[in-house]
Every structure is written in structure tokens, then in C-alpha cells.
Design an enzyme around this catalytic site. Sequence first.
Site, PDB file in Angstrom:
ATOM      1  N   ASP A  10       0.850  -1.191   0.000  1.00 18.43           N
ATOM      2  CA  ASP A  10       0.000   0.000   0.000  1.00 18.43           C
ATOM      3  C   ASP A  10       0.884   1.238   0.000  1.00 18.43           C
ATOM      4  O   ASP A  10       1.766   1.376   0.860  1.00 18.43           O
ATOM      5  CB  ASP A  10      -0.909   0.011   1.227  1.00 18.43           C
ATOM      6  CG  ASP A  10      -2.034  -1.018   1.126  1.00 18.43           C
ATOM      7  OD1 ASP A  10      -2.027  -1.813   0.164  1.00 18.43           O
ATOM      8  OD2 ASP A  10      -2.908  -1.029   2.012  1.00 18.43           O
ATOM      9  N   ASP A 131     -15.256  -2.992  -1.573  1.00 20.99           N
ATOM     10  CA  ASP A 131     -14.875  -2.656  -0.198  1.00 20.99           C
ATOM     11  C   ASP A 131     -16.159  -2.362   0.558  1.00 20.99           C
ATOM     12  O   ASP A 131     -16.869  -1.407   0.231  1.00 20.99           O
ATOM     13  CB  ASP A 131     -13.954  -1.435  -0.183  1.00 20.99           C
ATOM     14  CG  ASP A 131     -12.739  -1.618  -1.083  1.00 20.99           C
ATOM     15  OD1 ASP A 131     -12.286  -2.764  -1.235  1.00 20.99           O
ATOM     16  OD2 ASP A 131     -12.252  -0.620  -1.640  1.00 20.99           O
TER      17      ASP A 131
END
EC number: 5.3.1.16
Length: 242
Positions: A10, A131
Site C-alpha cells: 500500500d 470494499d
Amino acid sequence: MRFTLYPAIDLKDGQCVRLRRGEMEDATIYGNDPAVRARQWQDAGFAWLHVVDLNGAFAGRSENAEAITAILGAVSVPVQLGGGIRDMAAVERWIEAGISRVILGSAAVKTPQLVKDACRAFPGRIAVGIDARDGFVATEGWAETSSVAAVELAARFEDEGVAAIIYTDIGRDGMLTGPNVEQTLALARATTIPVIASGGVGDLSHIVDVYDAGTITGVILGRALYDGRVDPAAALQAVSLR
């Protein structure tokens, strides 16, 4: 289908970080050279990498292009990329740059035609990132929660040629408390699209839980891998039976 472990890289401000529940201000930095991390995970035996441009997810455009390009230059394993990819030009740019699979998240909710067009233009190269917060899809770097249920969103793309769905339970992400196997499995059983679990892995037993559930085709590893709670060799061995 072979079960795959995806180490997550990330990116925030060019650094490799992990967040808790997607909160940008709750970031732990794990290095200033993401390409070194990418090589580390490749050398450990992982067959794929999962890269997310966190700044891009909020901005709606790629913000860590330099780091992503460096990762692509550092490894030979396939890389899937998400975060801020909101139009066909961005999809094309990253596939031409060497990304093996582009993940469309917010765009899947707000401009579903982009997913369909991208799947036609690049068969087998487009994934949808779902998500979810309490079962409903969140967008814009998780800053907004929609009224669309995760299972409903998956159904919209059932026959469009989507290569995979990455399902993240936001409440579990970065918390090390275990993935939401029940919801992920329910989604995987509701669609023919391969589903990858994300969010919450804290130790080897959590990986085995996802693996043993069946139907789910992979899991993304984040903080547990970086903190040494999961040994790469042990994890790869544990999921080598299918």
C-alpha cells in the site's frame, strides 16, 4: 483454481504503509522503498503482488506512479493495481506499463460501464474491488458508503468477464482479528467470478480459515506479513494443496 496469497504493498506519499480500517492518519510506515519490499515478497516465493495507490484512491487519479513503476521494474511476478483508476485512459496506461490486472473500485459503483468496456478491451485483466462496510459498498478511498450491497454489485458484473473480485471488509482491515470469512464466502457462492478475501489476516490460522472455506480463491496479506506474524514459507506451504 489455484489458491493465491497476495502480499499487499500500500503506497502513501511514495512510502510502503499499512492503515487501520482505511484511515489515512492511522498509517504505519514499513519502508521508503516499495520496490525493495516487492522484491522481498517475490524472493519469498509469492506468485502475485497486490499494490494499492492510497493517495490515488482519495484523489481519483494515480498519485504514486513513480513508486508503482519502480515496483514493476523490480519484479517479474504479476502485479495487480488499484487506487484512483477511474477512466479507460488510466486503465490503458497501467496495462501498457506492465500491470497484469487493474482493480476498479469506486468506478465499479459510479461508472459501471467502464468496467464492462475495460473487460472487453482487456479480457482477463480487469478486477473489481468491493470494499464493504456492514455489507454496503464504500467508495472514494472508503470515505463514502453507498446504498449498494456487495452481493448486488457483484451480480451486476456476473457476465462481463471480470477476472476477480477483491472483497475487503473495512471493519477488519489492518486489525489482525481475522477476515470476515462468512461474508466473503457468501459473496463467493453468489457469483461465478473468483473472489479474493481481504482485510483482517492476523496469523497463519486466519489464512487456513479462508483456504479451508473453499470457493474463495485467494487472500491478501498486509500488516500480519509486515509485522512478522505470518511466515511466508509457512503460509505458502499451508495453501499448497489446491
